[in-house]
Design an enzyme around this catalytic site. Structure first.
Site, mmCIF file in Angstrom:
data_model
loop_
_atom_site.group_PDB
_atom_site.id
_atom_site.type_symbol
_atom_site.label_atom_id
_atom_site.label_comp_id
_atom_site.label_asym_id
_atom_site.label_seq_id
_atom_site.Cartn_x
_atom_site.Cartn_y
_atom_site.Cartn_z
ATOM 1 N N CYS A 44 0.844 -1.185 0.000
ATOM 2 C CA CYS A 44 0.000 0.000 0.000
ATOM 3 C C CYS A 44 0.885 1.243 0.000
ATOM 4 C CB CYS A 44 -0.896 -0.014 1.232
ATOM 5 S SG CYS A 44 -1.923 1.462 1.400
ATOM 6 N N CYS A 47 0.471 3.060 3.604
ATOM 7 C CA CYS A 47 0.977 2.530 4.872
ATOM 8 C C CYS A 47 2.030 1.448 4.716
ATOM 9 C CB CYS A 47 -0.180 2.007 5.715
ATOM 10 S SG CYS A 47 -0.951 0.499 5.046
ATOM 11 N N CYS A 92 -7.240 -1.224 1.432
ATOM 12 C CA CYS A 92 -6.178 -1.771 2.273
ATOM 13 C C CYS A 92 -6.777 -2.078 3.648
ATOM 14 C CB CYS A 92 -5.044 -0.758 2.390
ATOM 15 S SG CYS A 92 -3.755 -1.229 3.574
ATOM 16 N N CYS A 95 -4.983 0.382 6.467
ATOM 17 C CA CYS A 95 -5.244 1.828 6.580
ATOM 18 C C CYS A 95 -6.539 2.281 5.929
ATOM 19 C CB CYS A 95 -4.068 2.627 6.004
ATOM 20 S SG CYS A 95 -3.947 2.608 4.205
ATOM 21 N N CYS A 117 -8.492 -4.902 -10.087
ATOM 22 C CA CYS A 117 -8.089 -3.780 -10.922
ATOM 23 C C CYS A 117 -7.646 -2.666 -9.968
ATOM 24 C CB CYS A 117 -9.279 -3.354 -11.774
ATOM 25 S SG CYS A 117 -8.913 -2.083 -12.975
#
Length: 130
Positions: A44, A47, A92, A95, A117
């Site tokens: 991510c 984070c 995510c 976060c 996607c």
């Protein structure tokens, strides 16, 4: 992971903030990871939590990075009824950052028949052994 809007704006670029925190979408074919194929782990961009192994990435031709599966427990799925249709948003787990959407049953020759996607701007990449 809980941060204020001000904290997110301080650590993310304006485009990352627009996509990760405001559920935006980058233009098709513009992301740096669309055609990326090195071995490693995609994390991510907000984070740095591990999200996808490169072994699950495939070329779907959609203009965004596509994966057929995430690292277990890395993403959350939510119903998204924007644009007058039902889609599955992925975020995510760590976060809550917006990653993109999952599409099902499109007939890609992958083990899951799912296409995650994902916006490139939502991702970072680390060369790591899988």
């Amino acid at each position: 992971m809980s941060r204020t809007e001000k904290e997110w704006r301080a650590i993310l670029s304006p485009e990352q903030f627009r996509v990760l925190r405001e559920k935006g979408t980058e233009r098709a074919g513009t992301g740096k990871f669309n055609k990326h194929s090195a071995p490693g782990v995609y994390t991510c961009a907000g984070c740095d939590a591990p999200l996808y192994k490169s072994a699950t990435k495939f070329d779907s031709g959609c203009g965004w990075p596509a994966f057929f599966d995430a690292i277990p427990g890395a993403i959350d799925r939510h119903d998204d009824f924007s644009f007058g249709m039902r889609r599955t948003e992925i975020t995510c787990h760590n976060c809550g950052g917006h990653l993109g959407h999952v599409f099902y049953g499109e007939g890609f020759p992958t083990p899951t028949d799912e296409r995650h996607c994902v916006n490139s701007v939502s991702l970072a990449f680390h060369d790591k052994k899988q």
